[in-house]
Design an enzyme around this catalytic site. Structure first.
Site, PDB file in Angstrom:
ATOM      1  N   SER A  73      30.338  31.657 -46.021  1.00 14.55           N
ATOM      2  CA  SER A  73      30.187  30.722 -45.035  1.00 14.55           C
ATOM      3  C   SER A  73      31.321  31.244 -44.024  1.00 14.55           C
ATOM      4  O   SER A  73      32.357  31.205 -44.235  1.00 14.55           O
ATOM      5  CB  SER A  73      30.155  29.523 -45.187  1.00 14.55           C
ATOM      6  OG  SER A  73      30.137  28.629 -44.113  1.00 14.55           O
TER       7      SER A  73
ATOM      8  N   TYR B 166      33.336  21.133 -48.767  1.00  8.10           N
ATOM      9  CA  TYR B 166      32.285  22.211 -48.539  1.00  8.10           C
ATOM     10  C   TYR B 166      32.998  23.476 -47.965  1.00  8.10           C
ATOM     11  O   TYR B 166      32.789  24.662 -48.546  1.00  8.10           O
ATOM     12  CB  TYR B 166      31.153  21.863 -47.544  1.00  8.10           C
ATOM     13  CG  TYR B 166      30.311  23.127 -47.339  1.00  8.10           C
ATOM     14  CD1 TYR B 166      29.444  23.676 -48.206  1.00  8.10           C
ATOM     15  CD2 TYR B 166      30.382  23.798 -45.958  1.00  8.10           C
ATOM     16  CE1 TYR B 166      28.504  24.844 -47.898  1.00  8.10           C
ATOM     17  CE2 TYR B 166      29.564  24.602 -45.708  1.00  8.10           C
ATOM     18  CZ  TYR B 166      28.738  25.132 -46.692  1.00  8.10           C
ATOM     19  OH  TYR B 166      27.959  26.275 -46.542  1.00  8.10           O
TER      20      TYR B 166
ATOM     21  N   GLY C 221      18.619  29.579 -55.871  1.00  8.13           N
ATOM     22  CA  GLY C 221      18.330  28.842 -54.587  1.00  8.13           C
ATOM     23  C   GLY C 221      16.991  29.448 -53.831  1.00  8.13           C
ATOM     24  O   GLY C 221      16.895  29.476 -52.702  1.00  8.13           O
ATOM     25  N   ALA C 222      15.951  30.081 -54.433  1.00 10.44           N
ATOM     26  CA  ALA C 222      15.157  30.824 -53.545  1.00 10.44           C
ATOM     27  C   ALA C 222      13.744  30.074 -53.290  1.00 10.44           C
ATOM     28  O   ALA C 222      12.960  30.710 -52.669  1.00 10.44           O
ATOM     29  CB  ALA C 222      14.505  31.993 -54.609  1.00 10.44           C
ATOM     30  N   ASN C 223      13.773  28.964 -53.636  1.00 12.95           N
ATOM     31  CA  ASN C 223      12.535  27.795 -53.146  1.00 12.95           C
ATOM     32  C   ASN C 223      12.488  27.769 -51.749  1.00 12.95           C
ATOM     33  O   ASN C 223      11.627  27.251 -51.083  1.00 12.95           O
ATOM     34  CB  ASN C 223      12.775  26.779 -53.788  1.00 12.95           C
ATOM     35  CG  ASN C 223      13.657  25.925 -53.640  1.00 12.95           C
ATOM     36  OD1 ASN C 223      14.914  26.015 -54.224  1.00 12.95           O
ATOM     37  ND2 ASN C 223      13.662  24.769 -52.932  1.00 12.95           N
TER      38      ASN C 223
ATOM     39  N   GLY D  44      17.321  31.737 -49.222  1.00  9.99           N
ATOM     40  CA  GLY D  44      17.182  32.270 -50.691  1.00  9.99           C
ATOM     41  C   GLY D  44      15.673  32.876 -50.499  1.00  9.99           C
ATOM     42  O   GLY D  44      15.230  33.610 -51.086  1.00  9.99           O
TER      43      GLY D  44
ATOM     44  N   GLY E  94      14.607  28.142 -47.481  1.00  9.46           N
ATOM     45  CA  GLY E  94      15.767  28.804 -46.608  1.00  9.46           C
ATOM     46  C   GLY E  94      16.245  30.344 -46.752  1.00  9.46           C
ATOM     47  O   GLY E  94      15.040  31.167 -47.015  1.00  9.46           O
TER      48      GLY E  94
END
Length: 306
Positions: free
Chosen positions: A151, A176, A21-23, A27, A25
């Site tokens: 979280s 979630y 998820g590095a694209n 990440g 936020g």
């Protein structure tokens, strides 16, 4: 003592890091800072075009950085296997795996391509399989670490093993929270199993408090004008994403981190503030829950390790 920040990250030259998820936020910030400190970073992303944009920005911000972009859809175990096989063929070893990617979906219950409830399937099971498939590469790494992103919602969540996929009673927010509790349980149970196996791999955890990522706006995007206003108001209570990424960066890079350590903000109710060691909930830290979840994850995915 001054608060821990990115200037405390030691030299990462020669280390190979994968950030899911590095694209965007957390990440993206994490990948940028790892690259800034010398790491060779792989951006593991579902949206390759967005990943390429992020890679260009990182290369522009960090002279000499050459981040790689590889497709990884954690909601598809076939994609996870394909990604891991490609990494094994191309790279041969991994020094750091940051299991950062996650999603929040409001509205009706949805499932992954494998039929798992979307939150649990993506946030936990995709990373469970990814970690298992990459473990041989991590074992060959230098001072290897796995960092799992939790979280603060895990502290009020509960795992119902009789309805783990929320088929009987689905509500988005509790689903979630349960997925993040499961992720926390996973990170702690992974630590126990790595220790028992005498593995050189270290498992640590982090949570970002309430940070200004795009998860909340994205979750509310399909709820109309009112939903978009709720998202905007929610962002007013957050800390900057650069601050929110510090706990996982500390878990990933700080000297002296111990297996099972959990980092998060030290402010009011852990929502924001300087990075401190954070306690997991009693349910998350219960070894019996860890053993049970691990067995269930292996049965659901067909992936067995440790």
């Amino acid at each position: 003592m001054n608060p821990w920040n990115t200037s405390d990250i030691p030299d990462q030259t020669g280390r190979l890091a994968i950030v899911t998820g590095a694209n965007s936020g957390l990440g993206r910030v994490t990948a940028t800072e790892l690259a800034r400190h010398g790491a060779d970073v792989v951006l593991a992303v579902r949206n390759v075009a967005a990943g390429e944009d992020a890679a260009r920005d990182i290369a522009s911000a960090v002279p000499g950085a050459k981040p790689r972009v590889r497709r990884l859809d954690l909601a598809s175990l076939a994609s996870v296997r394909e990604f891991a096989d490609g990494v094994a063929e191309e790279l041969g070893r991994v020094d750091l795996l940051v299991n950062n990617a996650g999603l929040v979906v409001l509205g009706p219950r949805r499932t992954t391509s494998d039929g798992f409830e979307l939150h649990l399937g993506t946030n936990l099971l995709g990373h469970f399989v990814l970690t298992g498939r990459l473990l041989p590469l991590l074992t060959r790494g230098e001072a290897p670490r796995v960092v799992s992103l939790s979280s603060i919602t895990h502290k009020t969540a509960h795992l119902d093993f009789d309805d783990l996929m929320s088929e009987r009673d689905y509500r988005a927010a509790p689903a979630y929270g349960a997925s993040k509790l499961a992720t926390t349980v996973f990170g702690l149970e992974l630590d126990r199993r790595l220790r028992a196996a005498g593995s050189p791999v270290l498992s640590a955890l982090a949570h970002p408090g309430i940070s200004g990522t795009n998860l909340t706006p994205r979750a509310w995007a399909d709820r109309g004008r009112a939903g978009r206003w709720i998202a905007r108001l929610g962002l007013l209570a957050t800390q900057p994403v650069e601050q929110g990424a510090l706990p996982q960066l500390r878990a990933a890079t700080a000297p002296g981190v111990r297996g099972g350590q959990f980092f998060g903000p030290g402010g009011f109710r852990e929502m924001r503030g300087r990075v401190v060691e954070a306690p997991a909930s009693a349910e998350a830290a219960d070894p019996a829950v860890g053993q049970r979840l691990w067995s269930v994850a292996q049965e659901l995915t067909g992936v067995t390790y440790l």
